[in-house]
Design a protein around this motif. Structure first.
Motif, PDB file in Angstrom:
ATOM      1  N   ALA A 122      65.942-117.707  28.313  1.00 46.01           N
ATOM      2  CA  ALA A 122      66.999-118.668  28.408  1.00 46.01           C
ATOM      3  C   ALA A 122      67.772-119.044  27.031  1.00 46.01           C
ATOM      4  O   ALA A 122      68.799-118.865  26.947  1.00 46.01           O
ATOM      5  N   GLU A 123      66.951-119.285  26.141  1.00 48.02           N
ATOM      6  CA  GLU A 123      67.449-119.826  24.999  1.00 48.02           C
ATOM      7  C   GLU A 123      68.359-118.412  24.207  1.00 48.02           C
ATOM      8  O   GLU A 123      69.371-118.696  23.624  1.00 48.02           O
ATOM      9  N   PHE A 124      67.579-117.321  24.451  1.00 49.45           N
ATOM     10  CA  PHE A 124      68.103-116.302  23.734  1.00 49.45           C
ATOM     11  C   PHE A 124      69.635-115.686  24.475  1.00 49.45           C
ATOM     12  O   PHE A 124      70.580-115.274  23.715  1.00 49.45           O
ATOM     13  N   VAL A 125      69.525-115.728  25.629  1.00 46.43           N
ATOM     14  CA  VAL A 125      70.806-115.446  26.426  1.00 46.43           C
ATOM     15  C   VAL A 125      71.991-116.486  26.012  1.00 46.43           C
ATOM     16  O   VAL A 125      73.115-116.187  25.736  1.00 46.43           O
ATOM     17  N   GLY A 126      71.398-117.702  25.820  1.00 47.88           N
ATOM     18  CA  GLY A 126      72.590-118.752  25.556  1.00 47.88           C
ATOM     19  C   GLY A 126      73.047-118.283  23.895  1.00 47.88           C
ATOM     20  O   GLY A 126      74.160-118.498  23.819  1.00 47.88           O
ATOM     21  N   THR A 127      72.385-117.685  23.242  1.00 45.04           N
ATOM     22  CA  THR A 127      72.551-117.204  21.950  1.00 45.04           C
ATOM     23  C   THR A 127      73.710-116.002  22.036  1.00 45.04           C
ATOM     24  O   THR A 127      74.721-116.050  21.285  1.00 45.04           O
ATOM     25  N   LEU A 128      73.281-114.905  22.880  1.00 43.70           N
ATOM     26  CA  LEU A 128      74.113-114.018  23.239  1.00 43.70           C
ATOM     27  C   LEU A 128      75.731-114.287  23.714  1.00 43.70           C
ATOM     28  O   LEU A 128      76.315-113.853  23.117  1.00 43.70           O
ATOM     29  N   LEU A 129      75.460-115.413  24.628  1.00 42.64           N
ATOM     30  CA  LEU A 129      76.874-115.998  25.142  1.00 42.64           C
ATOM     31  C   LEU A 129      77.624-116.630  24.220  1.00 42.64           C
ATOM     32  O   LEU A 129      78.849-116.414  24.302  1.00 42.64           O
ATOM     33  N   GLU A 130      76.835-117.463  23.390  1.00 44.57           N
ATOM     34  CA  GLU A 130      77.474-118.043  22.277  1.00 44.57           C
ATOM     35  C   GLU A 130      78.364-117.146  21.288  1.00 44.57           C
ATOM     36  O   GLU A 130      79.324-117.202  20.747  1.00 44.57           O
ATOM     37  N   ALA A 131      77.552-116.081  21.073  1.00 46.95           N
ATOM     38  CA  ALA A 131      78.091-115.091  20.238  1.00 46.95           C
ATOM     39  C   ALA A 131      79.148-114.241  20.794  1.00 46.95           C
ATOM     40  O   ALA A 131      79.966-113.178  20.186  1.00 46.95           O
ATOM     41  N   GLY A 132      79.310-114.328  22.001  1.00 47.62           N
ATOM     42  CA  GLY A 132      80.602-113.849  22.830  1.00 47.62           C
ATOM     43  C   GLY A 132      80.376-112.346  23.531  1.00 47.62           C
ATOM     44  O   GLY A 132      81.205-111.530  23.642  1.00 47.62           O
ATOM     45  N   ILE A 133      79.099-112.235  23.609  1.00 44.75           N
ATOM     46  CA  ILE A 133      78.927-110.856  24.065  1.00 44.75           C
ATOM     47  C   ILE A 133      79.454-110.500  25.490  1.00 44.75           C
ATOM     48  O   ILE A 133      79.819-109.576  25.908  1.00 44.75           O
ATOM     49  N   ASP A 134      79.641-111.599  26.419  1.00 42.16           N
ATOM     50  CA  ASP A 134      80.621-111.419  27.608  1.00 42.16           C
ATOM     51  C   ASP A 134      81.963-111.243  27.565  1.00 42.16           C
ATOM     52  O   ASP A 134      82.613-111.107  28.421  1.00 42.16           O
TER      53      ASP A 134
ATOM     54  N   GLY B  85      65.738-101.301  22.594  1.00 37.70           N
ATOM     55  CA  GLY B  85      64.372-101.959  22.692  1.00 37.70           C
ATOM     56  C   GLY B  85      64.342-102.804  21.777  1.00 37.70           C
ATOM     57  O   GLY B  85      64.812-104.196  21.944  1.00 37.70           O
ATOM     58  N   GLY B  86      63.675-102.818  20.537  1.00 32.05           N
ATOM     59  CA  GLY B  86      63.482-103.838  19.625  1.00 32.05           C
ATOM     60  C   GLY B  86      64.677-104.304  19.002  1.00 32.05           C
ATOM     61  O   GLY B  86      64.586-105.772  19.148  1.00 32.05           O
ATOM     62  N   ALA B  87      65.647-103.968  18.879  1.00 30.70           N
ATOM     63  CA  ALA B  87      67.145-104.514  18.368  1.00 30.70           C
ATOM     64  C   ALA B  87      67.665-105.342  19.432  1.00 30.70           C
ATOM     65  O   ALA B  87      68.590-106.017  19.254  1.00 30.70           O
ATOM     66  N   SER B  88      67.132-105.033  21.003  1.00 33.29           N
ATOM     67  CA  SER B  88      67.828-106.177  21.885  1.00 33.29           C
ATOM     68  C   SER B  88      67.193-107.457  21.776  1.00 33.29           C
ATOM     69  O   SER B  88      67.551-108.222  22.722  1.00 33.29           O
ATOM     70  N   LEU B  89      66.222-107.532  21.008  1.00 33.82           N
ATOM     71  CA  LEU B  89      65.446-108.755  21.095  1.00 33.82           C
ATOM     72  C   LEU B  89      66.038-109.934  20.208  1.00 33.82           C
ATOM     73  O   LEU B  89      65.523-111.092  20.149  1.00 33.82           O
ATOM     74  N   LYS B  90      66.916-109.259  19.419  1.00 31.59           N
ATOM     75  CA  LYS B  90      67.673-110.009  18.276  1.00 31.59           C
ATOM     76  C   LYS B  90      69.070-110.425  18.537  1.00 31.59           C
ATOM     77  O   LYS B  90      69.865-109.404  19.124  1.00 31.59           O
ATOM     78  N   PRO B  91      69.719-111.226  18.032  1.00 30.75           N
ATOM     79  CA  PRO B  91      71.167-111.592  18.269  1.00 30.75           C
ATOM     80  C   PRO B  91      71.878-110.240  17.848  1.00 30.75           C
ATOM     81  O   PRO B  91      73.240-110.152  18.196  1.00 30.75           O
ATOM     82  N   ASP B  92      71.291-109.260  16.677  1.00 32.23           N
ATOM     83  CA  ASP B  92      72.147-108.068  16.613  1.00 32.23           C
ATOM     84  C   ASP B  92      72.568-107.180  17.722  1.00 32.23           C
ATOM     85  O   ASP B  92      73.274-106.445  17.670  1.00 32.23           O
ATOM     86  N   PHE B  93      71.971-107.917  19.053  1.00 31.73           N
ATOM     87  CA  PHE B  93      72.341-106.730  20.071  1.00 31.73           C
ATOM     88  C   PHE B  93      73.729-106.848  20.389  1.00 31.73           C
ATOM     89  O   PHE B  93      74.087-105.907  20.834  1.00 31.73           O
ATOM     90  N   VAL B  94      74.411-107.862  20.151  1.00 29.64           N
ATOM     91  CA  VAL B  94      75.797-108.171  20.158  1.00 29.64           C
ATOM     92  C   VAL B  94      76.758-107.273  19.306  1.00 29.64           C
ATOM     93  O   VAL B  94      77.631-106.783  19.776  1.00 29.64           O
ATOM     94  N   GLU B  95      76.189-106.915  18.265  1.00 28.62           N
ATOM     95  CA  GLU B  95      76.747-106.066  17.261  1.00 28.62           C
ATOM     96  C   GLU B  95      76.828-104.550  17.797  1.00 28.62           C
ATOM     97  O   GLU B  95      77.706-103.825  17.896  1.00 28.62           O
ATOM     98  N   ILE B  96      75.776-104.331  18.530  1.00 31.99           N
ATOM     99  CA  ILE B  96      75.541-102.886  19.283  1.00 31.99           C
ATOM    100  C   ILE B  96      76.508-102.716  20.169  1.00 31.99           C
ATOM    101  O   ILE B  96      77.143-101.535  20.655  1.00 31.99           O
ATOM    102  N   VAL B  97      76.767-103.808  21.261  1.00 31.98           N
ATOM    103  CA  VAL B  97      77.634-103.778  22.062  1.00 31.98           C
ATOM    104  C   VAL B  97      79.071-103.785  21.548  1.00 31.98           C
ATOM    105  O   VAL B  97      79.874-102.888  22.211  1.00 31.98           O
ATOM    106  N   ARG B  98      79.323-104.313  20.559  1.00 30.55           N
ATOM    107  CA  ARG B  98      80.425-104.492  20.014  1.00 30.55           C
ATOM    108  C   ARG B  98      80.975-103.022  19.473  1.00 30.55           C
ATOM    109  O   ARG B  98      82.198-102.452  19.705  1.00 30.55           O
ATOM    110  N   VAL B  99      79.972-102.289  18.892  1.00 32.04           N
ATOM    111  CA  VAL B  99      80.260-100.926  18.257  1.00 32.04           C
ATOM    112  C   VAL B  99      80.518 -99.963  19.334  1.00 32.04           C
ATOM    113  O   VAL B  99      81.568 -99.054  19.360  1.00 32.04           O
ATOM    114  N   ALA B 100      79.864-100.036  20.531  1.00 33.41           N
ATOM    115  CA  ALA B 100      79.918 -99.287  21.452  1.00 33.41           C
ATOM    116  C   ALA B 100      81.576 -99.389  22.349  1.00 33.41           C
ATOM    117  O   ALA B 100      82.044 -98.329  22.348  1.00 33.41           O
ATOM    118  N   ALA B 101      82.010-100.680  22.264  1.00 37.07           N
ATOM    119  CA  ALA B 101      83.445-100.710  22.873  1.00 37.07           C
ATOM    120  C   ALA B 101      84.105-100.280  21.880  1.00 37.07           C
ATOM    121  O   ALA B 101      85.264 -99.705  22.272  1.00 37.07           O
TER     122      ALA B 101
END
Ligand code: PGA
Length: 255
Positions: A20-32, A235-251
């Protein structure tokens, strides 16, 4: 045009409160808020309800990491497709860790894919060769055999709408990612081409195929700039806020 899809396979990490805490972080970083890409998080079963609640109505999708192919009954410890569907849109099936540690065969994976479709879940099917198979020049044989066996009996509509992740096992969790070019070649020649032969050109063109294995913000562009790579299973990189960056690069790469 295929919409890129970046999925985070959390594996056996993050209990419900951490999820829950981590998804909160992803959403705050604007992943959606990132347009032109689908982002998916795949928590452990007990964390699905809380993550589903946080993602409701948001442009952040949820996947499970497994399911059992029977609808219900005396299967101690297993989780049915309907139970997964209550919280998820996607389900990872046939991951190499499940094949290696839990003895999942192509026949079981095929049954699981059909069971997922039966309840309206979208499977993310994982295929890939071991280091030994790779060194022995068997990548083509192994990957195309998995594609054929795992997709056996599916309809054109089903294959068109699903996702396949090519994950060379030697690249998973090792930090030794395949090169973008090699991954693209395997995906094109040993996944998309056999799908075209089995289900037709149009299906193969529509099918989204991810690369997986040590994807990070540092190498994401190398993969997403390739024409046949439509995203990543991380895998590994999806456990960190970095994941948002990977999503952004794909877009960005697929815009
Ligand atoms: P990794 O895992 O990104 O940690 O290599 C990928 C996967 O197993 O799906």
């Amino acid at each position: 045009m295929r919409t890129p899809i970046v999925a985070g396979n959390w594996k056996m990490n993050k209990k419900a409160s951490e999820a829950a805490e981590f998804v909160g972080t992803l959403l705050e970083a604007g992943i959606d808020k990132i347009e032109g890409v689908e982002a998916v998080v795949c928590p452990v079963f007990p964390s699905l309800p809380v993550v589903a609640e946080l993602c409701e109505g948001k442009n952040l999708f949820i996947g499970a990491q497994n399911l059992y192919f029977e609808p219900k009954g005396a299967y101690t410890g297993e989780v049915s497709p309907e139970m997964v569907k209550e919280f998820c849109q996607y389900v990872i099936l046939g991951h190499s860790e499940r094949r290696a540690y839990f003895h999942e065969t192509d026949e079981m994976v095929n049954k699981k894919i059909k069971a997922a479709f039966a309840v309206g879940l979208i499977p993310i099917l994982c295929v890939g060769e071991t280091y030994e198979e790779n060194q022995a020049g068997k990548t083509k044989d192994i990957v195309t055999a998995q594609v054929k066996a795992d997709l056996a009996g599916l309809t054109v509509e089903q294959v068109t709408g699903m996702v396949i992740a090519y994950e060379p096992i030697w690249a998973i969790g090792t930090g030794l990612a395949a090169s973008g070019e090699l991954a693209n070649q395997v995906i094109h020649d040993f996944v998309r081409t056999p799908v075209a032969e089995l289900f037709g050109e149009e299906t193969a063109e529509a099918l989204r195929i991810q690369y997986g294995g040590s994807v990070s913000p540092a190498n994401a562009e190398e993969f997403f700039s390739m024409p046949d790579i439509d995203g990543a299973l991380v895998g590994g990189a999806s456990l960190k806020p970095d994941f948002v960056e990977i999503v952004r690069v794909a877009a960005q790469c697929k815009a």
